[in-house]
Scaffold this active site. Structure first.
Site, PDB file in Angstrom:
ATOM      1  N   GLY A  69       0.805  -1.216   0.000  1.00 21.06           N
ATOM      2  CA  GLY A  69       0.000   0.000   0.000  1.00 21.06           C
ATOM      3  C   GLY A  69       0.840   1.269   0.000  1.00 21.06           C
ATOM      4  O   GLY A  69       0.532   2.241  -0.701  1.00 21.06           O
ATOM      5  N   ASN A 149      -8.476   3.583   8.174  1.00 19.59           N
ATOM      6  CA  ASN A 149      -7.861   2.454   8.878  1.00 19.59           C
ATOM      7  C   ASN A 149      -8.076   2.485  10.382  1.00 19.59           C
ATOM      8  O   ASN A 149      -7.968   1.472  11.045  1.00 19.59           O
ATOM      9  CB  ASN A 149      -6.360   2.386   8.575  1.00 19.59           C
ATOM     10  CG  ASN A 149      -5.688   3.731   8.657  1.00 19.59           C
ATOM     11  OD1 ASN A 149      -6.090   4.677   7.987  1.00 19.59           O
ATOM     12  ND2 ASN A 149      -4.671   3.833   9.479  1.00 19.59           N
ATOM     13  N   CYS A 323       0.530   2.064  12.723  1.00 20.22           N
ATOM     14  CA  CYS A 323       1.718   2.868  12.485  1.00 20.22           C
ATOM     15  C   CYS A 323       1.816   3.990  13.497  1.00 20.22           C
ATOM     16  O   CYS A 323       2.822   4.652  13.616  1.00 20.22           O
ATOM     17  CB  CYS A 323       1.674   3.442  11.075  1.00 20.22           C
ATOM     18  SG  CYS A 323       1.155   2.228   9.899  1.00 20.22           S
TER      19      CYS A 323
HETATM   20  N1  PLP Z   1      -3.079   2.928   3.596  1.00 19.93           N
HETATM   21  C1  PLP Z   1      -3.873   2.490   4.590  1.00 19.93           C
HETATM   22  C2  PLP Z   1      -5.257   3.037   4.711  1.00 19.93           C
HETATM   23  C3  PLP Z   1      -3.417   1.529   5.504  1.00 19.93           C
HETATM   24  O1  PLP Z   1      -4.202   1.106   6.479  1.00 19.93           O
HETATM   25  C4  PLP Z   1      -2.089   1.035   5.355  1.00 19.93           C
HETATM   26  C5  PLP Z   1      -1.541   0.066   6.333  1.00 19.93           C
HETATM   27  O2  PLP Z   1      -1.926   0.049   7.489  1.00 19.93           O
HETATM   28  C6  PLP Z   1      -1.316   1.503   4.280  1.00 19.93           C
HETATM   29  C7  PLP Z   1      -1.841   2.453   3.427  1.00 19.93           C
HETATM   30  C8  PLP Z   1       0.077   0.974   4.035  1.00 19.93           C
HETATM   31  O3  PLP Z   1       0.014  -0.298   3.452  1.00 19.93           O
HETATM   32  P1  PLP Z   1       1.289  -1.297   3.502  1.00 19.93           P
HETATM   33  O4  PLP Z   1       1.356  -1.811   4.902  1.00 19.93           O
HETATM   34  O5  PLP Z   1       0.969  -2.369   2.526  1.00 19.93           O
HETATM   35  O6  PLP Z   1       2.469  -0.508   3.097  1.00 19.93           O
END
Ligand code: PLP
Length: 378
Positions: A69, A149, A323
C-alpha cells in the site's frame, strides 16, 4: 491468542500459502527470462493480473504490482503530480489519510506543490460542499481514502467521484482497508488510481498493486528494467503476486457472507461494550463503517495501558493505528473527528476478521469489563 487487529494485518490464508509454495521451490524461474521455466512464472504473474483486474472489472494492463500500500500511494501521488505539473500544482486530500498519503503530501509540498487537506465531520466524512469549494483551476488530483484504517469510515465515493469528474480533477483512492472487504465500483466512482495491499485481505506481506486507468500520463516509480510495462522496474515477486491474487479471489467469493457475519458480531460487541462498560462510546460513523471495525473511547483511561493489559491476557487490539501506536502524539484521525487529546488517548481499535468467533468476543468483553474497572480505580 485472540487476534482482533485485522486492520493492522491479516493472517495469510492456508489456500494462499498453498498457492505460493510451488513458486518458491519448484517454479522459481525469473518471470523475465525467455526459456520455458521462466515462462511458467510469467504466466503465473499474468494470470494473477487477470484475476485482480476481474475483481475490479478493469483491463489487466491497468494493474501494476508493487510492494504494498505504501508504495502504491507514493507512486500514485508523486507520479501523477509530476506528470501533470505543467497543468497545475494543486492536490486535494483529507485530514484522515494514512501516513503513506500524509507524508507523501509533505514531500510534495517541499517540491513546490500545494496541498489542501479537507476536514471531516464527527463521523469521519468529508463535506461535498467543501470538496467543491477546494477545487481550483490548477487542481490536478484529489486523493481521498475509501475507508479509514482507524475508525473504519467509508466515504461517499460515488458523490465525490461525480464532483471530481464534473470539475476535471483526477481521483486517487487509498483502498488498502476497503479492497476485498466491501464492493468497489471503479467506473461508478470515476476513480483513476486505486491502491491496495495484499496483507490486509489474507494475502502475503510486501505485495500490493496500483490500478492506473489507461491513458494516464504518469511517471515510473522505480527506474530500471522493463518489468510492469517499464513503469515499475525490478524482478517480479512471483510467489507474492500469486498469493495476492488467490487471496483476492477468496475475498471476493466470500465478501457478502464475511461482511454480514463480521457486521453482526461487531454490532453486538458495540452494544454490549457501550451498555455494560460505563463511559465507553463508539467513535466514528455507526452506519458508513467497515464491517469488522469498532473504535471505542473508554473515557477516563489510557488506551495504551489497556492494550498492554489485554496483551497479557492474550488479546491483540490496537490503540490508534498500527503505524501510530509507537508515537506519543494523539492520532491525527481521532483529532480530526473532534476528540480532545485525552479522549484520543482513551481510544482502542478492535478489528474483526473472517475467522473471529462469537466466543472470542464474549471472552474479550468479559476481560475488557474487568480491566477497564481496574484501570479506573487506579
Ligand atoms: N493505507 C492504509 C489506509 C493503511 O491502512 C495502510 C496500512 O496500514 C497503508 C496504506 C500501508 O500499506 P502497507 O502496509 O501495505 O504498506
Amino acid at each position: 491468542m485472540i487476534y482482533l487487529d485485522h486492520a493492522a494485518t491479516t493472517p495469510t490464508a492456508p489456500e494462499v500459502r498453498a498457492a505460493m509454495e510451488p513458486y518458491y521451490n519448484i517454479r522459481y524461474g525469473n518471470a523475465s527470462t525467455p526459456y520455458e521455466f521462466g515462462k511458467q512464472s510469467r504466466e503465473a504473474v499474468e494470470h494473477a493480473r487477470n484475476t485482480i483486474a476481474e475483481t475490479l472489472q478493469v483491463q489487466p494492463s491497468e494493474i501494476y504490482f508493487t510492494s504494498g500500500g505504501t508504495e502504491s500511494d507514493n507512486w500514485a501521488l508523486k507520479a501523477t503530480m509530476e506528470a501533470y505539473s505543467n497543468y497545475g500544482r494543486h492536490l486535494i486530500t483529507t485530514e484522515i489519510e494514512h501516513h503513506a498519503i500524509g507524508n507523501t503530501c509533505e514531500y510534495l509540498k517541499k517540491r513546490g506543490f500545494e496541498v489542501t487537506e479537507l476536514p471531516v465531520d464527527r463521523d469521519g466524512r468529508i463535506s461535498l460542499e467543501q470538496l467543491e469549494h477546494a477545487i481550483r483551476p490548477d487542481t490536478i488530483l484529489a486523493s481521498i481514502m475509501c475507508a479509514n484504517n482507524e475508525i473504519g469510515t467509508i466515504q461517499d465515493m460515488k458523490a465525490i467521484g461525480q464532483i471530481l469528474k464534473r470539475r476535471g480533477v483526477l481521483f486517487h483512492t487509498d483502498a488498502v482497508q476497503a479492497y476485498g472487504q466491501i464492493p468497489i465500483d471503479l467506473a461508478g466512482w470515476n476513480v483513476h488510481l486505486l491502491s491496495a495491499s495484499s496483507h490486509k485481505f489474507y494475502g502475503p506481506k510486501g505485495c500490493g498493486f496500483l490500478y492506473m486507468k489507461q491513458g494516464l500520463r504518469t511517471e515510473s516509480m522505480i527506474h530500471g528494467g522493463a518489468q510492469e510495462s517499464g513503469r515499475r522496474a525490478g524482478t517480479e515477486n512471483v510467489p507474492g503476486i500469486v498469493g495476492m491474487a488467490k487471496a483476492a479471489e477468496i475475498s471476493y467469493a466470500r465478501m457478502e457472507e464475511t461482511a454480514a457475519r463480521e457486521q453482526y458480531l461487531r454490532d453486538r460487541l458495540i452494544h454490549y461494550i457501550c451498555t455494560q462498560i460505563p463511559g465507553a462510546y463508539l467513535v466514528g460513523s455507526e452506519k458508513d463503517r467497515l464491517p469488522g471495525n469498532l473504535n471505542i473511547c473508554f473515557q477516563g483511561i489510557e488506551a495504551s495501558n489497556l492494550v498492554l493489559l489485554l496483551d497479557e491476557e492474550g488479546i491483540c487490539v490496537s490503540a490508534g493505528s498500527a503505524c501510530n501506536s509507537a508515537s506519543a502524539k494523539p492520532s491525527h484521525v481521532l483529532k480530526a473527528v473532534g476528540l480532545s487529546d485525552a479522549q484520543a488517548f482513551a481510544c482502542v481499535r478492535i478489528t474483526l476478521g473472517r475467522n473471529t468467533t462469537a466466543g472470542e468476543l464474549q471472552h474479550t468483553l468479559a476481560v475488557l469489563k474487568r480491566l477497564v474497572k481496574m484501570l479506573k480505580k487506579g
